[in-house]
Write an enzyme that holds these catalytic residues in place. Structure first.
Site, short mmCIF file in Angstrom:
data_model
loop_
_atom_site.label_atom_id
_atom_site.label_comp_id
_atom_site.label_asym_id
_atom_site.label_seq_id
_atom_site.Cartn_x
_atom_site.Cartn_y
_atom_site.Cartn_z
N GLU A 286 0.88 -1.16 0.00
CA GLU A 286 0.00 0.00 0.00
C GLU A 286 0.92 1.22 0.00
O GLU A 286 1.83 1.29 0.83
CB GLU A 286 -0.89 0.00 1.25
CG GLU A 286 -1.92 1.11 1.16
CD GLU A 286 -2.81 1.23 2.38
OE1 GLU A 286 -2.81 0.34 3.24
OE2 GLU A 286 -3.51 2.26 2.45
N ARG B 127 5.73 -13.23 9.15
CA ARG B 127 6.35 -11.95 8.86
C ARG B 127 7.69 -11.83 9.58
O ARG B 127 7.93 -12.52 10.57
CB ARG B 127 5.43 -10.79 9.23
CG ARG B 127 5.17 -10.64 10.72
CD ARG B 127 4.53 -9.28 11.03
NE ARG B 127 3.44 -8.93 10.14
CZ ARG B 127 3.38 -7.78 9.44
NH1 ARG B 127 4.33 -6.89 9.52
NH2 ARG B 127 2.34 -7.52 8.69
N LYS C 48 4.19 0.47 9.74
CA LYS C 48 4.32 1.73 9.02
C LYS C 48 3.78 2.90 9.83
O LYS C 48 4.28 4.01 9.73
CB LYS C 48 3.61 1.63 7.67
CG LYS C 48 4.47 0.88 6.65
CD LYS C 48 3.95 1.09 5.24
CE LYS C 48 3.03 -0.04 4.87
NZ LYS C 48 2.65 -0.06 3.46
P1 ATP Z 1 1.19 -2.02 7.96
O1 ATP Z 1 2.53 -1.89 8.62
O2 ATP Z 1 0.55 -0.72 7.76
O3 ATP Z 1 0.35 -3.12 8.52
P2 ATP Z 1 2.15 -3.62 5.83
O4 ATP Z 1 3.51 -3.63 6.38
O5 ATP Z 1 1.32 -4.83 5.85
O6 ATP Z 1 1.38 -2.45 6.48
P3 ATP Z 1 1.77 -3.48 2.99
O7 ATP Z 1 2.10 -2.34 2.13
O8 ATP Z 1 0.36 -3.91 3.04
O9 ATP Z 1 2.25 -3.04 4.38
O10 ATP Z 1 2.71 -4.71 2.70
C1 ATP Z 1 3.04 -5.14 1.42
C2 ATP Z 1 3.48 -6.57 1.47
O11 ATP Z 1 4.59 -6.72 2.31
C3 ATP Z 1 2.39 -7.46 1.99
O12 ATP Z 1 2.28 -8.59 1.15
C4 ATP Z 1 2.87 -7.86 3.35
O13 ATP Z 1 2.46 -9.15 3.67
C5 ATP Z 1 4.39 -7.77 3.21
N1 ATP Z 1 4.99 -7.46 4.50
C6 ATP Z 1 4.77 -6.37 5.25
N2 ATP Z 1 5.47 -6.42 6.39
C7 ATP Z 1 6.18 -7.57 6.36
C8 ATP Z 1 7.10 -8.21 7.26
N3 ATP Z 1 7.43 -7.65 8.43
N4 ATP Z 1 7.63 -9.38 6.89
C9 ATP Z 1 7.31 -9.94 5.72
N5 ATP Z 1 6.45 -9.41 4.84
C10 ATP Z 1 5.88 -8.24 5.14
#
Ligand code: ATP
Ligand code: MG
Length: 555
Positions: free
Chosen positions: A35, A260, A270
């Site tokens: 996003e 994650r 974020k």
């Molecule tokens: P927020 O921190 O706002 O919850 P987000 O980190 O999930 O957001 P996105 O932009 O939705 O942010 O993430 C994009 C992709 O990155 C998604 O497929 C998510 O699963 C992956 N992602 C985000 N954070 C991690 C993480 N810590 N480890 C592995 N993959 C991640």
């Protein structure tokens, strides 16, 4: 591709190999769907390496898709930074990137289709009422009084929603599933809400925006994504992901969840990273202390080190926290191979070689990188007055001190053996000059009679050196888990107020001439030249120290 030769290194690869062997898919398509509401961080890097890596390994493709379904928090600045970061990591995404917002029309049509099938309805419960009606893990939910409206009324109401005839919060479109489902996600989840803000791509065209659950499967289906890989929190959403695609009867991607990445001493949400930026705990998204890709890049991390890290941590099904020192191990390994060696004194004190002729200079040779002979050698000026590290001198040494102290001989790296003969103090008792005699027969740092010294120290010539600013970084948080706080406090409570220390050092003249950016300052650490350097003023960010704390712990 010969599928028989493929070897799986994790459970996702097992699924993919199975699907290729069985003929379910001729080729695979994954996606990375950020996003655009913030800069990417090291957790995203894990997901990028995984998704793009799978496409590379299995000869498929990976789409870069902006999940831009919430105009309030999104911005083109983020879109650009994300593209830049993915490219920098070394991945490409074909001719164009995709945007969820390009599918708004299609998704709207599909929502109308679900309404016509009696599978969705417009609901006017307030957000608080919705929460109350939803029930809990132990109690079923209560059906909304709007649940059994006619299809005609729903179509009309949804059209009104789309046309902006309701205010925010006055109406939502909900899927009509099961208010008593044990899975709360299935209790008539919201598909569309009204948001009257300007979207960075569609402007004011829309005032209804799809929820993540509704949008994500649709986006995957439209793009023909075969394996939709997301983090574990979405496991409980998978039945809903499947339900929507089944109701529509469209191409059905498979959602697969993995753990994650969490890192010690780091926040990864974020929302929290944005707070650090907005409230100026850091200098920006690319502050070298940030776990963002742009921060790591500025700090001196390389794409190779980040990929190696992603490879090392692997892909699993259970959440855990990785030690920050593993990330440091990966950059150290990489920089050891690529970094230009150089001498910089962090905290200079003058050393005078009393038996060296005045007004004389000579050029000594130094190896640029012992790991890479092709990098050759450079010349270093040596003369009577040098700078050495204040910390390399002791007036009264302890038994394990093998560096400069009266009466002891040490090696000046690449130069000569010198023996400390004395020192001078100022009125306050601080040592301000060290006096040594050198052995002219030890040129290059090796004595002609084979006598050994225990200590080797680095130095720069007092005249033939330049001022350098060194930005010494430490973890941004004092606790391994920054969220470990008392009630009523937040993670900023655990900010490390000493995470940046500035040093004004002296460096070899060579630093002015070279185009190299990654350095190993001998005995000091790995550094990257910062973009703030200008007009001959050089600034370096400390990337990582030389010592390996990860292996030390016996890991
Ligand atoms: P927020 O921190 O706002 O919850 P987000 O980190 O999930 O957001 P996105 O932009 O939705 O942010 O993430 C994009 C992709 O990155 C998604 O497929 C998510 O699963 C992956 N992602 C985000 N954070 C991690 C993480 N810590 N480890 C592995 N993959 C991640
Ligand atoms: Mg997310």
């Amino acid at each position: 591709m010969n599928y028989e030769d493929l070897k799986a290194t994790n459970f996702i690869e097992e699924i993919i190999i199975e699907d290729l062997k069985s003929g379910k898919h001729k080729s695979i398509c994954t996606r990375f769907p950020p996003e655009p509401n913030g800069y990417l961080h090291i957790g995203h890097a894990k997901s990028i390496c995984l998704n793009f890596g799978l496409a590379e390994k299995f000869g498929g493709r990976c789409n870069l898709r902006f999940d831009d379904t919430n105009p309030e928090k999104e911005d083109t600045e983020y879109v650009e930074s994300i593209k830049n970061d993915v490219r920098w990591l070394g991945f490409s995404w074909g001719e164009k990137e995709f945007y969820a917002s390009d599918y708004f029309e299609k998704m709207y049509e599909w929502a109308v289709e679900l309404i016509k099938k009696g599978k969705a309805y417009v609901c006017h419960l307030s957000p608080e009422e919705m929460r109350k009606y939803r029930g809990t893990l132990n109690e079923p939910g209560i059906e909304s009084p709007y649940r059994n409206r006619s299809v005609e009324e729903n179509l009309l109401m949804f059209e009104k929603m789309k046309n902006g005839e309701f205010e925010e919060g006055e109406a939502v479109l909900r899927a009509k599933i099961d208010m008593s489902s044990p899975n709360i996600n299935m209790r008539d989840p919201v598909m569309y809400r009204i948001i009257k803000s300007n979207h960075h791509r569609t402007g004011d065209k829309w005032c209804i925006y799809p929820s993540y659950d509704w949008a994500h499967g649709n986006e995957d289906s439209i793009e023909g994504v075969t394996h939709s890989i997301c983090t574990l929190e979405f496991e409980d959403h998978r039945p809903l992901y499947d339900w929507f695609l089944d109701q529509l009867g469209v191409y059905h991607s498979r959602q697969i969840e993995f753990a994650r990445l969490n890192l010690t001493y780091t926040v990864m949400s974020k929302r929290k990273l944005l707070k650090l930026v907005q409230e100026k705990y850091v200098s920006g998204w690319d502050d070298p202390r940030m776990p963002t890709i742009s921060g790591l890049r500025r700090r001196g991390y390389t794409p190779e080190s980040i990929k190696a890290f992603a490879e090392k941590i692997g892909v699993s099904k259970s959440n855990s926290t990785v030690e920050y020192s593993l990330l440091e191990y990966c950059i150290r390994e990489d920089l050891n191979k690529r970094a230009q060696r150089c001498m910089v004194v962090l905290d200079p004190i003058k050393l005078i070689i009393t038996n060296y002729p005045e007004n004389h200079i000579e050029y000594l040779e130094a190896i640029n990188n012992p790991e890479d002979e092709s990098k050759g050698k450079r010349k270093i000026i040596f003369s009577r007055e040098l700078f050495v590290e204040r910390d390399d001198f002791r007036e009264v040494p302890d038994p394990n001190f093998f560096r400069l102290t009266p009466g002891k001989e040490v090696r000046l790296q690449h130069a000569y053996y010198v023996t400390c003969k004395g020192f001078k103090k100022d009125d306050e008792g601080n040592v301000i000059e060290i006096y040594c005699e050198y052995d002219p027969d030890s040129r290059g740092g090796w004595s002609s009679d084979g006598r050994k010294v225990k200590g080797t120290i680095h130095w720069v010539d007092a005249k033939a050196s330049i001022d350098v600013e060194l930005r010494m970084y430490d973890h941004l948080f004092t606790k391994e888990n920054p969220d470990d706080v008392e009630e009523g406090e937040d993670f900023t409570k655990n900010i490390n107020t000493n995470s940046l220390v500035l040093k004004n050092g002296k460096g070899e003249l060579f630093l002015l001439e070279t185009d190299e950016v990654h350095f190993q300052f001998l005995r000091v650490g790995y550094f990257k030249k910062d973009e703030d350097s200008k007009d001959g003023k050089l600034i370096f960010n400390k990337t990582v120290g030389l010592k390996d704390s990860y292996n030390k712990k016996g890991k």
